[in-house]
Motif scaffolding. Structure first.
Motif, PDB file in Angstrom:
ATOM      1  N   LEU A 146      20.103   0.709 -21.246  1.00 51.64           N
ATOM      2  CA  LEU A 146      20.025   1.258 -19.892  1.00 51.64           C
ATOM      3  C   LEU A 146      18.735   2.037 -19.681  1.00 51.64           C
ATOM      4  O   LEU A 146      18.116   1.969 -18.611  1.00 51.64           O
ATOM      5  N   THR A 147      18.296   2.749 -20.716  1.00 47.51           N
ATOM      6  CA  THR A 147      17.062   3.528 -20.610  1.00 47.51           C
ATOM      7  C   THR A 147      15.858   2.633 -20.362  1.00 47.51           C
ATOM      8  O   THR A 147      14.959   2.975 -19.578  1.00 47.51           O
ATOM      9  N   ARG A 148      15.817   1.466 -21.001  1.00 49.44           N
ATOM     10  CA  ARG A 148      14.695   0.534 -20.795  1.00 49.44           C
ATOM     11  C   ARG A 148      14.588   0.125 -19.330  1.00 49.44           C
ATOM     12  O   ARG A 148      13.493   0.093 -18.749  1.00 49.44           O
ATOM     13  N   VAL A 149      15.717  -0.190 -18.716  1.00 47.38           N
ATOM     14  CA  VAL A 149      15.723  -0.610 -17.310  1.00 47.38           C
ATOM     15  C   VAL A 149      15.254   0.524 -16.407  1.00 47.38           C
ATOM     16  O   VAL A 149      14.407   0.345 -15.518  1.00 47.38           O
ATOM     17  N   LEU A 150      15.784   1.724 -16.643  1.00 47.75           N
ATOM     18  CA  LEU A 150      15.455   2.853 -15.782  1.00 47.75           C
ATOM     19  C   LEU A 150      14.008   3.289 -15.947  1.00 47.75           C
ATOM     20  O   LEU A 150      13.357   3.716 -14.985  1.00 47.75           O
ATOM     21  N   ILE A 151      13.467   3.184 -17.165  1.00 46.60           N
ATOM     22  CA  ILE A 151      12.056   3.531 -17.378  1.00 46.60           C
ATOM     23  C   ILE A 151      11.145   2.565 -16.616  1.00 46.60           C
ATOM     24  O   ILE A 151      10.117   2.974 -16.049  1.00 46.60           O
ATOM     25  N   ALA A 152      11.506   1.289 -16.584  1.00 48.62           N
ATOM     26  CA  ALA A 152      10.719   0.308 -15.822  1.00 48.62           C
ATOM     27  C   ALA A 152      10.692   0.685 -14.341  1.00 48.62           C
ATOM     28  O   ALA A 152       9.643   0.591 -13.680  1.00 48.62           O
ATOM     29  N   ILE A 153      11.826   1.146 -13.814  1.00 46.52           N
ATOM     30  CA  ILE A 153      11.879   1.575 -12.410  1.00 46.52           C
ATOM     31  C   ILE A 153      11.012   2.815 -12.208  1.00 46.52           C
ATOM     32  O   ILE A 153      10.257   2.919 -11.221  1.00 46.52           O
ATOM     33  N   GLU A 154      11.089   3.757 -13.128  1.00 46.76           N
ATOM     34  CA  GLU A 154      10.264   4.970 -13.052  1.00 46.76           C
ATOM     35  C   GLU A 154       8.775   4.630 -12.977  1.00 46.76           C
ATOM     36  O   GLU A 154       8.036   5.156 -12.133  1.00 46.76           O
ATOM     37  N   LEU A 155       8.329   3.768 -13.888  1.00 47.05           N
ATOM     38  CA  LEU A 155       6.902   3.409 -13.934  1.00 47.05           C
ATOM     39  C   LEU A 155       6.470   2.679 -12.674  1.00 47.05           C
ATOM     40  O   LEU A 155       5.341   2.859 -12.199  1.00 47.05           O
ATOM     41  N   ALA A 156       7.349   1.863 -12.093  1.00 46.52           N
ATOM     42  CA  ALA A 156       7.027   1.151 -10.859  1.00 46.52           C
ATOM     43  C   ALA A 156       6.821   2.140  -9.708  1.00 46.52           C
ATOM     44  O   ALA A 156       5.878   2.004  -8.912  1.00 46.52           O
ATOM     45  N   VAL A 157       7.692   3.147  -9.611  1.00 44.39           N
ATOM     46  CA  VAL A 157       7.555   4.145  -8.551  1.00 44.39           C
ATOM     47  C   VAL A 157       6.304   4.992  -8.770  1.00 44.39           C
ATOM     48  O   VAL A 157       5.590   5.329  -7.819  1.00 44.39           O
ATOM     49  N   LEU A 158       6.009   5.339 -10.014  1.00 46.58           N
ATOM     50  CA  LEU A 158       4.804   6.101 -10.317  1.00 46.58           C
ATOM     51  C   LEU A 158       3.562   5.321  -9.912  1.00 46.58           C
ATOM     52  O   LEU A 158       2.637   5.876  -9.301  1.00 46.58           O
ATOM     53  N   ALA A 159       3.526   4.025 -10.240  1.00 44.81           N
ATOM     54  CA  ALA A 159       2.392   3.178  -9.849  1.00 44.81           C
ATOM     55  C   ALA A 159       2.261   3.119  -8.332  1.00 44.81           C
ATOM     56  O   ALA A 159       1.148   3.176  -7.781  1.00 44.81           O
ATOM     57  N   LEU A 160       3.399   3.039  -7.640  1.00 42.70           N
ATOM     58  CA  LEU A 160       3.382   3.006  -6.171  1.00 42.70           C
ATOM     59  C   LEU A 160       2.796   4.297  -5.608  1.00 42.70           C
ATOM     60  O   LEU A 160       1.946   4.268  -4.697  1.00 42.70           O
ATOM     61  N   PHE A 161       3.236   5.440  -6.142  1.00 46.19           N
ATOM     62  CA  PHE A 161       2.713   6.723  -5.656  1.00 46.19           C
ATOM     63  C   PHE A 161       1.204   6.819  -5.874  1.00 46.19           C
ATOM     64  O   PHE A 161       0.461   7.272  -4.987  1.00 46.19           O
ATOM     65  N   LEU A 162       0.736   6.412  -7.066  1.00 41.49           N
ATOM     66  CA  LEU A 162      -0.693   6.508  -7.363  1.00 41.49           C
ATOM     67  C   LEU A 162      -1.517   5.594  -6.464  1.00 41.49           C
ATOM     68  O   LEU A 162      -2.573   5.984  -5.951  1.00 41.49           O
ATOM     69  N   LEU A 163      -1.041   4.368  -6.247  1.00 42.97           N
ATOM     70  CA  LEU A 163      -1.761   3.426  -5.385  1.00 42.97           C
ATOM     71  C   LEU A 163      -1.833   3.932  -3.949  1.00 42.97           C
ATOM     72  O   LEU A 163      -2.911   3.952  -3.330  1.00 42.97           O
ATOM     73  N   VAL A 164      -0.697   4.355  -3.409  1.00 42.71           N
ATOM     74  CA  VAL A 164      -0.666   4.863  -2.035  1.00 42.71           C
ATOM     75  C   VAL A 164      -1.465   6.154  -1.930  1.00 42.71           C
ATOM     76  O   VAL A 164      -2.200   6.370  -0.955  1.00 42.71           O
ATOM     77  N   GLY A 165      -1.342   7.034  -2.957  1.00 38.85           N
ATOM     78  CA  GLY A 165      -2.056   8.299  -2.932  1.00 38.85           C
ATOM     79  C   GLY A 165      -3.568   8.111  -2.965  1.00 38.85           C
ATOM     80  O   GLY A 165      -4.293   8.751  -2.199  1.00 38.85           O
ATOM     81  N   VAL A 166      -4.052   7.242  -3.852  1.00 38.41           N
ATOM     82  CA  VAL A 166      -5.494   6.979  -3.938  1.00 38.41           C
ATOM     83  C   VAL A 166      -5.999   6.339  -2.648  1.00 38.41           C
ATOM     84  O   VAL A 166      -7.070   6.694  -2.130  1.00 38.41           O
ATOM     85  N   TRP A 167      -5.225   5.394  -2.103  1.00 41.36           N
ATOM     86  CA  TRP A 167      -5.611   4.759  -0.831  1.00 41.36           C
ATOM     87  C   TRP A 167      -5.691   5.797   0.286  1.00 41.36           C
ATOM     88  O   TRP A 167      -6.611   5.762   1.113  1.00 41.36           O
ATOM     89  N   ALA A 168      -4.750   6.712   0.331  1.00 44.47           N
ATOM     90  CA  ALA A 168      -4.751   7.756   1.359  1.00 44.47           C
ATOM     91  C   ALA A 168      -5.967   8.674   1.201  1.00 44.47           C
ATOM     92  O   ALA A 168      -6.596   9.073   2.184  1.00 44.47           O
TER      93      ALA A 168
END
Length: 363
Positions: free
Chosen positions: A59-81
């Motif tokens: 279960l931890t493997r699945v949830l960590i993948a979701i965490e990293l995806a959201v982190l990547a999204l924040f960084l991409l949107v944040g840098v673009w902004a």
């Protein structure tokens, strides 16, 4: 004594994680109180951990993948902004500002920021359940620490450039500042995504692993006759320290709900956890010197004498510049541990550490 000090960290860390996750969920769904979210998170994690380590890992493997995806999204949107002029634009000021930099201030900040990195040390609690032994666990700890450093520095740098009122935030800290930065970058939708991801990561992923770590620590210390023996009971069906897990569950609920009633609950728990960890790591550095350099006569000066001396020196300076209340409570806890150890010796229950050569603790 190291185990005793790290107990302050490991017992309170799940409480803090549950509290932050519950505050995040309450920010999104105000109709459900913080305490209700907290009890729900604790119940789910306890049920999963009682089922065995394999389910926890999957279960931890699945949830960590979701965490990293959201982190990547924040960084991409944040840098673009930032590129489009949002916030204060790209700047190195959040990383270094010559006008405000001072060593005491930096070390005082380290006493708070150390919380971000706690958890890598919890990997050591799983050495008996690792197929690769202590060498694999050691590599995992180093990789986890390196990745944590890179990811935390990057996301905090971007968030610091986006936060609406940095000066006001210094005067009046906020538990939702990161979500405010996300809203500046992408709007309310990104605020809700990062809020949900925080609740998921802190309330399930991190706390699940933290509960595993503290239960294994309680089990190991009980097995070594340093805590009550009922904590050393292992479930025959699922091969987990069930009593230690249940005790961790009860402590998380009790301390978490108590902290939720305080306006400074997050700050207070953070200070206590950091102090417990730092004092434990100081004792750990001293233990390395005593065991290898003094008892074993090791000739590896850097690994067994110079490096731990440097590490202990840095940590002592951080403790000196830490919050006064945290210093006091940390020393009180250390004193209680010393009394507990003296009591064990007086009762003839001298600790017997597994894996130590016979007689090595007498030299």
């Amino acid at each position: 004594m190291t185990g005793w000090m790290i107990l302050l960290d490991y017992i309170l860390l799940p409480c803090l994680l549950y509290l932050v996750a519950s505050i995040a969920m309450n920010d999104s769904v105000p109709g459900v109180p913080v305490w209700a979210w907290l009890i729900g998170f604790v119940a789910v994690n306890t049920a999963i951990n009682l089922r065995g380590i394999r389910i926890t890992v999957q279960l931890t493997r699945v949830l960590i993948a979701i965490e990293l995806a959201v982190l990547a999204l924040f960084l991409l949107v944040g840098v673009w902004a930032l590129l489009r002029g949002a916030g204060r634009g790209f700047s190195l000021t959040p990383l270094f500002n010559a006008e405000t930099f001072a060593w005491p201030v930096m070390f005082a900040a380290v006493s708070v920021a150390v919380l971000s990195f706690l958890g890598f040390d919890g990997i050591s609690m799983l050495v008996e359940e690792s197929t690769g032994g202590s060498a694999q666990v050691g590599r995992a700890m180093r990789v986890a620490l390196l990745l944590a450093g890179v990811l935390f520095i990057t996301q905090v740098w971007v968030a610091a450039l986006l936060v609406p009122d940095p000066a006001g935030l210094l005067d009046q800290p906020s538990d939702t500042a990161f979500y405010d930065a996300a809203a500046v970058a992408g709007g309310e939708w990104l605020r809700h995504v990062t809020t949900a991801a925080t609740a998921l990561s802190w309330g399930l992923v991190n706390t699940m692993v933290a509960q595993v770590s503290v239960s294994r620590l309680l089990y190991a210390m009980a097995r070594d006759r340093q805590l009550p023996s009922f904590l050393a009971k292992v479930s025959v069906r699922h091969s987990v320290p069930s009593n230690a897990i249940l005790l961790s569950c009860l402590l998380s609920i009790g301390v978490g709900i108590w902290a939720a009633t305080r306006a400074d609950g997050v700050a207070l728990l953070s200070s206590l956890i950091n102090m417990g960890a730092m004092v434990a790591f100081i004792v750990l550095h001293v233990s390395v010197i005593v065991h290898y350099a003094l008892r074993s006569g090791s000739d590896r000066l850097w690994a067994h004498l110079i490096s731990p001396l440097i590490g202990a020196g840095i940590l002592v300076f951080v403790v000196i510049n830490a919050n006064l209340l945290a210093q006091l409570l940390g020393l009180v806890w250390l004193g209680l541990g010393a009394l507990a150890l003296i009591t064990l010796y007086a009762l003839g229950r001298r600790p017997t550490l597994r894996g130590m050569p016979a007689g090595s603790d007498r030299r």
